[in-house]
Design an enzyme around this catalytic site. Structure first.
Site, PDB file in Angstrom:
ATOM      1  N   TYR A  30      -1.377   3.211  -9.265  1.00 32.09           N
ATOM      2  CA  TYR A  30       0.048   3.872  -9.117  1.00 32.09           C
ATOM      3  C   TYR A  30       1.410   2.987  -9.014  1.00 32.09           C
ATOM      4  O   TYR A  30       2.057   3.530  -9.460  1.00 32.09           O
ATOM      5  CB  TYR A  30      -0.006   4.395  -7.610  1.00 32.09           C
TER       6      TYR A  30
ATOM      7  N   GLY B 111     -15.599  -1.038 -14.311  1.00 32.79           N
ATOM      8  CA  GLY B 111     -14.917  -2.097 -12.610  1.00 32.79           C
ATOM      9  C   GLY B 111     -16.549  -1.222 -11.705  1.00 32.79           C
ATOM     10  O   GLY B 111     -16.340   0.168 -12.550  1.00 32.79           O
TER      11      GLY B 111
ATOM     12  N   LYS C 248     -14.350  -0.614   1.044  1.00 35.82           N
ATOM     13  CA  LYS C 248     -15.171   0.848   1.223  1.00 35.82           C
ATOM     14  C   LYS C 248     -16.635   0.267   1.342  1.00 35.82           C
ATOM     15  O   LYS C 248     -17.084   1.171   2.403  1.00 35.82           O
ATOM     16  CB  LYS C 248     -14.594   1.312  -0.636  1.00 35.82           C
TER      17      LYS C 248
ATOM     18  N   SER D 203       0.510  -0.877   0.286  1.00 37.27           N
ATOM     19  CA  SER D 203       0.021   0.140  -0.214  1.00 37.27           C
ATOM     20  C   SER D 203       0.630   0.811  -0.130  1.00 37.27           C
ATOM     21  O   SER D 203       1.636   1.215   0.724  1.00 37.27           O
ATOM     22  CB  SER D 203      -0.876   0.060   1.395  1.00 37.27           C
TER      23      SER D 203
ATOM     24  N   LEU E  49      -6.493   4.221 -11.903  1.00 36.97           N
ATOM     25  CA  LEU E  49      -6.510   4.630 -10.735  1.00 36.97           C
ATOM     26  C   LEU E  49      -5.059   3.570 -10.329  1.00 36.97           C
ATOM     27  O   LEU E  49      -4.370   4.295  -9.115  1.00 36.97           O
ATOM     28  CB  LEU E  49      -7.143   4.133  -9.671  1.00 36.97           C
TER      29      LEU E  49
ATOM     30  N   GLY F 147     -16.370  -1.548  -8.335  1.00 38.33           N
ATOM     31  CA  GLY F 147     -16.349  -1.406  -6.862  1.00 38.33           C
ATOM     32  C   GLY F 147     -16.297  -0.101  -6.300  1.00 38.33           C
ATOM     33  O   GLY F 147     -17.454   0.973  -6.595  1.00 38.33           O
TER      34      GLY F 147
END
Length: 243
Positions: free
Chosen positions: A205, A124, A64, A14, A203, A126
Site C-alpha cells: 500500500y 511469494g 505470522k 506500518s 498487497l 510467506g
C-alpha cells in the site's frame, strides 16, 4: 487505559498504528496502539510481561507463522491457513490466534473479479500468501504459488511464460518487492504478457501504485493495491478483540 499493538520486525512504516490511533480519536475510544518492533520472536514473552494491559495484537511480517507456538489456541480458520495476524487476549491470560487477512483480501478483491478470472498466481510463499491462497480457493479459483525457490506445487518465476499468463489472469503479489523505499523493485514476472484480461492485486500500500501495478496498468490490466484489504482486516480484528 486499554492498549493494543502491532508485532513485527522493522515496522516503523506500518499502516496499523496510524489507522487505529485515528480510529480511537475519531470514535472517542480510550485506548492506545503501539508498535512492538522485535528483531527476534523470542522477545515476545518480554512484550507480554512489560505490557499487562494489552487487550489485543496484530501480527505482521515476519512473525505470522512464527508466533503460533506462543499461542494457547488457534481459531479453526487460522489453523487451516497456518498463519496468524490477530491475537485476542482472554481474561484468564490465554492468547487466541486468528487470521483476518483472508477476510480483508476476499472483500477487497471481490468487486474487481470478472467471469474470466478463474485461475490465479500468488507471488511469494510467506504468511500473507497463505491467507490469500485460502481466500482464492474459497472464491472457487485454481491457484498456483510462484517463488524464487522452486518446490513441489510451486512454480519458479523462470517457468512463467506467455502461455502461463494467458491461463492465469489473476496475479497477487504477496512479496515485499516494491515497498517504499525500494519502489523500483518488482517480482521478476514476464511483464510483457500482461493484458486487459489481467487483474493484478498488490498487497503493498506504500506506494499506492507500485512498479508492478504501473507496468501492468500500462498493458491494460486492472490493478488494485493493499489499502482496502488492510482497512477491512483491521476492522475485523477490532470486532474480534471486542467480541
Amino acid at each position: 487505559m486499554l492498549k493494543y499493538g502491532l508485532l513485527g520486525k522493522n515496522i516503523s512504516y506500518s499502516f496499523s498504528r496510524g489507522y487505529f490511533t485515528e480510529k480511537f480519536r475519531r470514535e472517542g475510544i480510550s485506548a492506545t496502539y503501539e508498535n512492538f518492533d522485535l528483531q527476534d520472536i523470542s522477545k515476545f514473552s518480554e512484550v507480554l510481561k512489560k505490557n499487562p494491559e494489552l487487550q489485543g495484537l496484530n501480527v505482521t511480517i515476519p512473525y505470522k507463522e512464527q508466533i503460533i507456538p506462543f499461542l494457547d489456541e488457534l481459531d479453526p480458520v487460522a489453523a487451516e491457513i497456518g498463519a496468524v495476524n490477530t491475537i485476542k487476549f482472554i481474561n484468564n491470560g490465554q492468547l487466541i490466534g486468528y487470521n483476518t487477512d483472508h477476510f480483508g483480501f476476499t472483500e477487497a478483491i471481490r468487486p474487481h473479479l470478472k467471469e474470466h478470472h478463474k485461475k490465479a498466481l500468488i507471488l511469494g510463499t510467506g504468511g500473507a500468501s497463505k491467507a490469500v491462497h485460502y481466500a482464492l480457493k474459497a472464491l472457487g479459483m485454481e491457484v498456483r504459488f510462484v517463488s524464487r525457490t522452486p518446490a513441489e506445487k510451486v512454480l519458479s518465476y523462470y517457468e512463467l511464460n506467455k502461455s502461463t499468463f494467458s491461463e492465469y489472469t489473476v496475479i497477487v503479489n504477496c512479496t515485499p518487492l516494491g515497498t517504499f523505499p525500494g519502489t523500483d523493485q518488482f517480482p521478476p514476472v514476464p511483464t510483457d504478457f500482461f493484458s486487459s484480461k489481467h487483474l493484478v492485486f498488490d498487497l503493498i500500500y506504500n506506494p499506492p501504485v507500485t512498479k508492478l501495478m504501473e507496468i501492468a496498468r500500462s498493458k491494460g490490466a486492472t490493478v488494485v493495491n493493499g489499502q482496502r484489504m488492510l482497512e477491512l482486516q483491521a476492522e475485523k480484528a477490532w470486532d474480534i478483540w471486542n467480541s
